[in-house]
Design a protein around this motif. Sequence first.
Motif: not given
Length: 642
Positions: A246-253
């Motif tokens: 999941i983390a690999r597909s997440m965008e972080v501001p």
Amino acid sequence: MISFLRHAFVDSWLGRVIAGLLFLAFVGWGVGDVLSNMGSERADVVAHVGPNTITTDAFMGAVQNEMPQVARQMGLADASQIPAATRREAARQVLQRLVMQSEIALSAERHGLIVPDDVLRDEVFGLRDFKGPDGRFDRKLFDARLRQIGMTEGRLLDLVRMDISSRALMEPIRNSVRAPETMVRRAFDFDAQTRTLDLVRIAPGDQSAPTPEPAQMRRFYDNHPWLFQTPEYRHARIVVLSPETIARSMEVPEVELHRLYDAEQAKYHLPETRTVQIVTAPDEARARAIATQWQAGATWAQVQAAAKDSASVQMDGVRAVSIPSAPLSKMVFAAPVDSLQGPAQTDTGWVVFKVTQILPPHDTDFAAARQELHDQIAQAHAGEQIGGRVQQLQDAIAGSGLDRIPDTLGASATSGTLDAQGRTQAGEPAPIPASGEARQAILARIFSQAKGANPSLIQGPDQTWYAVSVDSVTPGQVQPFSAISDQAGAAWQDEARRHAANIQATDLYLAAKTKGGVAQAAPAGQVVHSAPLARGRQTTGVPDGLAQLAFRIGSIGQSVMVEESDGFYVATLTAITQPDPSTQRMLIGRIRTGLSQSMAEDIEMSYAMALQNDVKPKTNMAAVQSVLSSVTGPDGAEGGAR
């Protein structure tokens, strides 16, 4: 049990209610006694603890406060997703906690522990959950917090008063316990004892082996078919959902990345670090003797072995501020590399040291740290999201197998041919999107699931969910002798070398037993004098199996022989050293604190169990079932009754 008491009598009550701490240590203890002592009672009371009662409202409120924390621990987005069995078990633990708290409070009351109003007021005003931005008690915030947890002011004050009196009763019990010095000394003697070995390694690779005859190779091939069998290969499709995927597909501001970068300046802006070997001697004469030996070319291991009356330590990658002695730190960070320093007197004693490595200061700019920052933030958030995505993935698999997995879930899919060790036909590690225990669980599933069986979503270790589909199976088979005769010959020679090494090691072991040790039985150039061995710590050049065996040897001069993956070891115990406690004050302090804490916990638990036997709480099963039904459903209530 022990962790329950620690939190119940030390932490503030409000923190426990708002955080909804789950006391898992009480699973299976005391619950049966509480729930089996049933009686007829009015519906608004779940338990009597002496003259006190636990109402259904109090029980329900505590259970409801518990569920969000349970959901967070399970990685679920909402408490409604908690399985009924888990909700039921959590509710039972909450009831046990409430009963225990009431028992302690009742005992405090019987001992005449009265909480004055001013103490109660100071306790409530001091709770950080009720303080505003200016750090002072905020009445509006106080009322809002109470509404948030569904509690009246009067009930809060009663519970805080109960908590204060309970702590007043239990803390003296804990604080008065001190481990006997005899026990501390024996534990120190066990933990701090070091042993040294003389050892010889006899490696199979150092042995010679003749060229085998064709008949010998054939017989070896026939007797060891497993050595010449190709592995079974399976072609599988795999889908994995985990915090990492999941983390690999997440965008972080971007602002969050910069905020974390600024918060971890110490990590990304490293000062100069050094690796240093230090010996602290009891006096100047001893320090000069150590320096002379070291200067003459002795290795660090030899210096440690000879300095049995001194403290020796190697500090790897240490910062200047991490060296406990300021004068010593200044000397270490002024010394050139690979230059013996001392003897010099410091506040810790007479020291001799050598700096073996210097790493200059290093700065990592934001661009270089960006991916690491992203992964750290994304993984922290991913654990909170996985619960909601599991059901979506399960629905997708039930509807279309592994063919149509939505991209929005953050699941990772792969396919390929691999063996049971997770290697491809080219001998490379298969790209399974999991590691550690989760990877092993997926491999085990691939090689236990039938070909063509419908995939199902399975929960694995470390919040990993996975499903596999086995498309084809290529069984392993023994290769014909004609195709691997050279391999059979090499395997025969390897076995012959290991056999020769075994014979040589056995001869040395028997000679060491009769001659007083391996130093007298083996050529001097083959004997290695080990650095002092400590329990539970690795020592270079000494395999773990031999190091563990060293502490089971009965007396100095006794020899042993062990087989390890890299050969056979013959060793003789040469010294048993008991450090002087006066030179190990920090270790003595840790041991004393640990033993005292353990004894205090045992006494607390014994007292709590005695209270339960004395008070004998009575529970109203009808009321308990009513609450359990409301949080788990009718089936959950019936399970709770059992």
